[in-house]
Scaffold this motif. Structure first.
Motif, PDB file in Angstrom:
ATOM      1  N   LEU A 184     -42.219 -53.107 -35.145  1.00 25.63           N
ATOM      2  CA  LEU A 184     -41.647 -53.217 -36.487  1.00 25.63           C
ATOM      3  C   LEU A 184     -42.694 -53.839 -37.411  1.00 25.63           C
ATOM      4  O   LEU A 184     -43.381 -54.782 -37.020  1.00 25.63           O
ATOM      5  CB  LEU A 184     -40.399 -54.113 -36.473  1.00 25.63           C
ATOM      6  CG  LEU A 184     -39.295 -53.819 -35.439  1.00 25.63           C
ATOM      7  CD1 LEU A 184     -38.117 -54.774 -35.651  1.00 25.63           C
ATOM      8  CD2 LEU A 184     -38.814 -52.380 -35.542  1.00 25.63           C
ATOM      9  N   ILE A 186     -34.319 -57.155 -40.300  1.00 28.64           N
ATOM     10  CA  ILE A 186     -33.415 -56.021 -40.064  1.00 28.64           C
ATOM     11  C   ILE A 186     -32.062 -56.365 -40.692  1.00 28.64           C
ATOM     12  O   ILE A 186     -31.475 -57.388 -40.342  1.00 28.64           O
ATOM     13  CB  ILE A 186     -33.201 -55.801 -38.546  1.00 28.64           C
ATOM     14  CG1 ILE A 186     -34.535 -55.644 -37.815  1.00 28.64           C
ATOM     15  CG2 ILE A 186     -32.273 -54.617 -38.295  1.00 28.64           C
ATOM     16  CD1 ILE A 186     -34.400 -55.687 -36.282  1.00 28.64           C
ATOM     17  N   SER A 205     -36.444 -52.639 -39.756  1.00 29.61           N
ATOM     18  CA  SER A 205     -35.581 -51.578 -39.250  1.00 29.61           C
ATOM     19  C   SER A 205     -34.234 -51.735 -39.934  1.00 29.61           C
ATOM     20  O   SER A 205     -34.094 -52.570 -40.850  1.00 29.61           O
ATOM     21  CB  SER A 205     -35.436 -51.677 -37.725  1.00 29.61           C
ATOM     22  OG  SER A 205     -34.603 -50.639 -37.231  1.00 29.61           O
ATOM     23  N   SER A 225     -30.009 -51.930 -38.743  1.00 28.02           N
ATOM     24  CA  SER A 225     -28.947 -51.791 -37.753  1.00 28.02           C
ATOM     25  C   SER A 225     -27.756 -51.206 -38.503  1.00 28.02           C
ATOM     26  O   SER A 225     -27.174 -51.855 -39.369  1.00 28.02           O
ATOM     27  CB  SER A 225     -28.580 -53.151 -37.151  1.00 28.02           C
ATOM     28  OG  SER A 225     -27.503 -52.992 -36.234  1.00 28.02           O
ATOM     29  N   LYS A 269     -38.416 -45.095 -40.669  1.00 29.08           N
ATOM     30  CA  LYS A 269     -38.775 -45.955 -39.545  1.00 29.08           C
ATOM     31  C   LYS A 269     -37.739 -45.886 -38.424  1.00 29.08           C
ATOM     32  O   LYS A 269     -36.651 -45.343 -38.617  1.00 29.08           O
ATOM     33  CB  LYS A 269     -38.882 -47.397 -40.041  1.00 29.08           C
ATOM     34  CG  LYS A 269     -40.055 -47.618 -40.999  1.00 29.08           C
ATOM     35  CD  LYS A 269     -40.106 -49.064 -41.420  1.00 29.08           C
ATOM     36  CE  LYS A 269     -41.331 -49.350 -42.276  1.00 29.08           C
ATOM     37  NZ  LYS A 269     -41.365 -50.768 -42.681  1.00 29.08           N
ATOM     38  N   PRO A 270     -38.059 -46.479 -37.262  1.00 31.13           N
ATOM     39  CA  PRO A 270     -37.069 -46.507 -36.187  1.00 31.13           C
ATOM     40  C   PRO A 270     -35.821 -47.291 -36.592  1.00 31.13           C
ATOM     41  O   PRO A 270     -35.920 -48.266 -37.345  1.00 31.13           O
ATOM     42  CB  PRO A 270     -37.811 -47.214 -35.046  1.00 31.13           C
ATOM     43  CG  PRO A 270     -39.076 -47.744 -35.597  1.00 31.13           C
ATOM     44  CD  PRO A 270     -39.350 -47.072 -36.894  1.00 31.13           C
ATOM     45  N   ILE A 271     -34.676 -46.856 -36.108  1.00 27.44           N
ATOM     46  CA  ILE A 271     -33.433 -47.539 -36.457  1.00 27.44           C
ATOM     47  C   ILE A 271     -32.724 -48.100 -35.224  1.00 27.44           C
ATOM     48  O   ILE A 271     -32.974 -47.670 -34.093  1.00 27.44           O
ATOM     49  CB  ILE A 271     -32.457 -46.620 -37.238  1.00 27.44           C
ATOM     50  CG1 ILE A 271     -32.128 -45.357 -36.426  1.00 27.44           C
ATOM     51  CG2 ILE A 271     -33.011 -46.261 -38.597  1.00 27.44           C
ATOM     52  CD1 ILE A 271     -31.033 -44.505 -37.066  1.00 27.44           C
ATOM     53  N   GLN A 327     -34.504 -40.720 -34.118  1.00 29.58           N
ATOM     54  CA  GLN A 327     -34.814 -41.892 -34.943  1.00 29.58           C
ATOM     55  C   GLN A 327     -34.238 -43.187 -34.359  1.00 29.58           C
ATOM     56  O   GLN A 327     -34.670 -44.288 -34.714  1.00 29.58           O
ATOM     57  CB  GLN A 327     -34.304 -41.684 -36.376  1.00 29.58           C
ATOM     58  CG  GLN A 327     -34.979 -42.622 -37.370  1.00 29.58           C
ATOM     59  CD  GLN A 327     -34.487 -42.440 -38.798  1.00 29.58           C
ATOM     60  OE1 GLN A 327     -33.544 -41.696 -39.073  1.00 29.58           O
ATOM     61  NE2 GLN A 327     -35.141 -43.114 -39.737  1.00 29.58           N
TER      62      GLN A 327
END
Lengths: 245, 304
Positions: free
Chosen positions: B14, B19, B42, B44, B96-98, B122
Motif C-alpha cells: 500500500l 484505509i 486502499s 475496505s 488500487k487493491p481493495i 481487484q
C-alpha cells in the motif's frame, strides 16, 4: 457537495423557537430548492442537517427550530461566527415538473424549504398556492414573505387563532383551491394525510436522523416502492408514489 | 527528505497505511465526487452479505460525546449485486487493491461470499467481519468465542487463496485468545476493533434513541480502547494487524502503528469530515518529519 466556511451575518428569533440565520460565503454548492446543509458545531460529534430556506449569490438563509443541543447552540451564535458547512446536500424538489397550479403545503418547521421553491415556481410562471400549518398564532412565521413573492397564502392553525381551524388538509378542503401538483414538507402524519387525501401527484420532503448526510453511512435509509433509498442522498424529496406509509 | 509512507500487508503493498473502514465510505462513489480517492492506501468496502439486506429500522444513529452509535445492520445489495454493479464502478474510480469486507449469518454464507469475491481481481484482501453488533444470530456471535472465530477462519481459508483478515469485536473478555485462535486457524491478518456495543436513552420520551435499542459505538472516544487492543493483539500474534477504532488524525495513525498496527483504518471520522482520510494522508509526512520518522514501517510495534 462542497465544504465551505460561512460567516453568520444575522441570527434572529422569528418566534420563541424558530430562528432565521443568514450566512455569507461561497454557497454555489446549493443548486436546488429543498436541499439541505450539514453544519459542524463545537462539542458535537456529528454535523447537524438543516434545510435551506433561501439562497442567493454569496448568501444562504436557514430557518430552523430549536429542538436539541445542536440547534440550541446555533440559536446562540453571534454575527461574525464562522461555520464549517457542507452545502448542496440532497436532491431537492423537482421545480420543472409539468404543472400550472402547484400547491405547496408546509407544516411548522417544514415551511422554510418551500420559500425558495415558491420563488422558483413563480419565476417559472406558475400560479402558486401555499398552505401553511401551525399550532397557534404565536408560532406563525414567514406568511407575509410568501405573499411578497406573489403566492396565494392560506393559513391553518390547530387552535383556530388564525385562518382555518384545524390541519392543512382541512384548509385545503375548505378553500377549494384548484391545483394540479403538490409539494410538501412537514411532520410525517401531515405528509401521510396529504398523500392519502390529494388525488393529484406530488412530492414530499422527508426527515430522518442522519449520520453523515452525504450518502456513505446508510444511517437514514428508508424502504420505498422502488427499493431502499437514503433520505440524505436520493432524498430528502420523494415522489408521492415512492413513499411507503 | 522524502518520507516513505508505504506499508505491506501479506505481500500487498500500500502506498500509505490509510484505509477507510468498512461502512464509512460506501463503495467509494460519493467520496470520489469530492476528491481523488486514489490517494488512499486502499478501501475496505461496505460490509457485504450473501443476500441483499435492508438492515435495521430507523433511527439508526445516536449522537454521543466524541462519537456516535450506529445500528445500520449491514444494509447492502448482496454479494452478487456488489460484484455485478459496485465493483465495476469502483474499478473506474479506484485503481488500487481493495479490501473486501464480508459478513454472514452462517459459516456457509461466509464461505459463499468469499468464494465469489475470491474471483475478483481487484480484491487483494478478504476482511471477514465476525464482529457486527447490529445483527442477531450471527455477526458478532462468531467473534465472541475462540472456537467459532477459528471455525469461520478455517472455512473461508479453504475457499480462497487471497489473504484473509478477520475483523474482531472488542465486546469480548479476552481479545488475545480470539486473535490467536484465528491465527492458528490460518488467518493471514487481524483487523481490530469493530464498534463497542452501546446504548442511549431519550430521557424526555423514555425510549432508546436507536430503534433497535442498542448499536455500535465508534468515534474518537473509543480510540484508547482500540490502541490498547491493537497493542495486546499485535504483540501476541505473528500475523499483521490493521488497527481501527476512533482514528481521527495523522498522529492517531502513528500512535496506532506504534501500538503494533501495520495499516490503519479510519471510520467514524469520515462521517463528520468527508475529507478526513485525505487530510490525514496529506498531514502524515509533516508529522513524520516532526517526529523524526523516515519510514513508517520503522515504527510498527515499537512499543514493547
Amino acid at each position: 457537495m462542497q465544504r465551505v466556511v460561512l460567516t453568520v451575518t444575522k441570527n434572529e428569533a422569528l418566534t420563541p423557537l424558530i430562528y432565521e440565520m443568514h450566512l455569507a460565503g461561497d454557497v454555489s454548492g446549493v443548486t436546488r430548492a429543498g436541499q439541505f446543509v450539514e453544519i459542524a458545531l463545537d462539542g458535537l460529534y456529528l454535523r447537524r442537517p438543516i434545510s435551506v430556506c433561501n439562497y442567493e449569490e454569496g448568501e444562504l438563509t436557514l430557518v430552523y427550530k430549536v429542538v436539541g443541543k445542536g440547534t440550541d447552540l446555533m440559536s446562540q451564535m453571534a454575527e461574525g461566527t464562522q461555520l464549517d458547512v457542507l452545502t448542496g446536500l440532497g436532491n431537492g424538489f423537482n421545480i420543472d415538473h409539468e404543472c400550472k397550479k402547484p400547491l405547496l403545503v408546509g407544516g411548522g418547521v417544514g415551511v422554510p424549504p418551500l420559500y425558495r421553491l415558491t420563488r422558483d415556481l413563480i419565476a417559472r410562471g406558475k400560479e402558486v398556492t401555499v398552505v401553511l400549518g401551525f399550532n397557534t398564532e404565536a408560532e406563525i412565521f414567514y406568511a407575509e414573505k410568501f405573499e411578497e413573492l406573489g403566492a396565494n397564502v392560506i393559513i391553518a392553525t390547530a387552535d383556530g387563532s388564525v385562518g382555518v381551524k384545524g390541519f392543512v388538509t382541512n384548509a385545503i378542503a375548505e378553500s377549494g383551491v384548484e391545483t394540479d401538483y403538490f409539494y410538501s414538507c412537514g411532520p410525517l402524519p401531515m405528509l401521510k394525510a396529504l398523500c392519502q387525501n390529494l388525488e393529484i401527484d406530488g412530492e414530499v420532503s422527508l426527515e430522518e436522523r442522519m449520520g453523515c448526510g452525504f450518502g456513505i453511512c446508510m444511517g437514514c435509509s428508508i424502504q420505498t416502492t422502488k427499493g431502499a433509498k437514503r433520505v440524505c442522498k436520493e432524498g430528502p424529496v420523494f415522489k408521492k408514489e415512492e413513499v411507503i406509509w | 527528505m522524502v518520507r516513505d509512507l508505504s506499508v505491506e500487508l501479506c505481500g500487498v503493498v500500500l502506498d500509505n497505511p490509510v484505509i477507510p473502514a468498512s461502512g464509512t465510505f460506501g463503495f467509494g462513489k460519493e467520496m470520489s465526487e469530492i476528491y481523488d480517492i486514489n490517494i488512499l492506501g486502499s478501501i475496505s468496502f461496505k460490509g457485504t452479505t450473501r443476500d441483499a439486506r435492508f438492515g435495521n429500522p430507523t433511527p439508526r444513529i445516536a449522537e454521543c460525546p466524541s462519537g456516535l452509535i450506529n445500528s445500520v445492520g449491514l444494509q447492502n445489495p448482496g454479494v452478487d449485486a456488489v460484484i455485478a454493479n459496485e465493483l465495476p464502478a469502483l474499478r473506474k474510480i479506484f485503481r488500487k487493491p481493495i479490501v473486501a469486507n464480508i459478513s454472514g449469518f452462517s459459516i456457509e454464507e461466509y464461505v459463499e461470499c468469499c468464494q465469489k469475491l475470491d474471483k475478483e481481481e481487484q480484491v487483494a484482501i478478504l476482511e471477514v467481519n465476525i464482529s457486527c453488533p447490529n445483527v442477531h444470530n450471527g455477526g458478532m456471535a462468531f467473534g465472541t468465542s475462540p472456537e467459532s472465530a477459528a471455525a469461520v477462519t478455517k472455512a473461508v481459508k479453504a475457499v480462497t487463496t487471497k489473504p484473509v483478515f478477520i475483523k474482531l469485536s472488542p465486546n469480548v473478555t479476552d481479545i488475545v485468545a480470539i486473535a490467536k485462535a484465528c491465527e492458528e486457524a490460518g488467518a493471514d491478518g487481524i483487523t481490530l476493533i469493530n464498534t463497542m456495543l452501546g446504548m442511549r436513552i431519550d430521557i424526555a420520551r423514555r425510549k432508546p434513541v436507536i430503534a433497535n435499542k442498542m448499536g455500535g459505538f465508534s468515534g474518537a472516544a473509543i480510540f484508547p480502547i482500540a490502541v490498547r487492543m491493537v497493542y495486546q493483539v499485535a504483540h501476541a500474534v505473528k500475523i499483521p494487524v490493521i488497527g481501527c477504532g476512533g482514528v481521527s488524525s495523522a498522529e492517531d495513525v502513528i500512535e496506532m502503528m506504534m501500538a503494533g498496527a501495520t495499516a490503519v483504518q479510519v471510520g467514524a471520522e469520515n462521517l463528520r469530515n468527508p475529507y478526513a482520510c485525505k487530510e490525514i494522508i496529506e498531514e502524515l509526512p509533516f508529522v513524520m518529519e516532526r517526529l523524526g520518522i523516515e519510514k513508517l514501517t520503522d515504527i510498527i510495534g515499537v512499543i514493547e
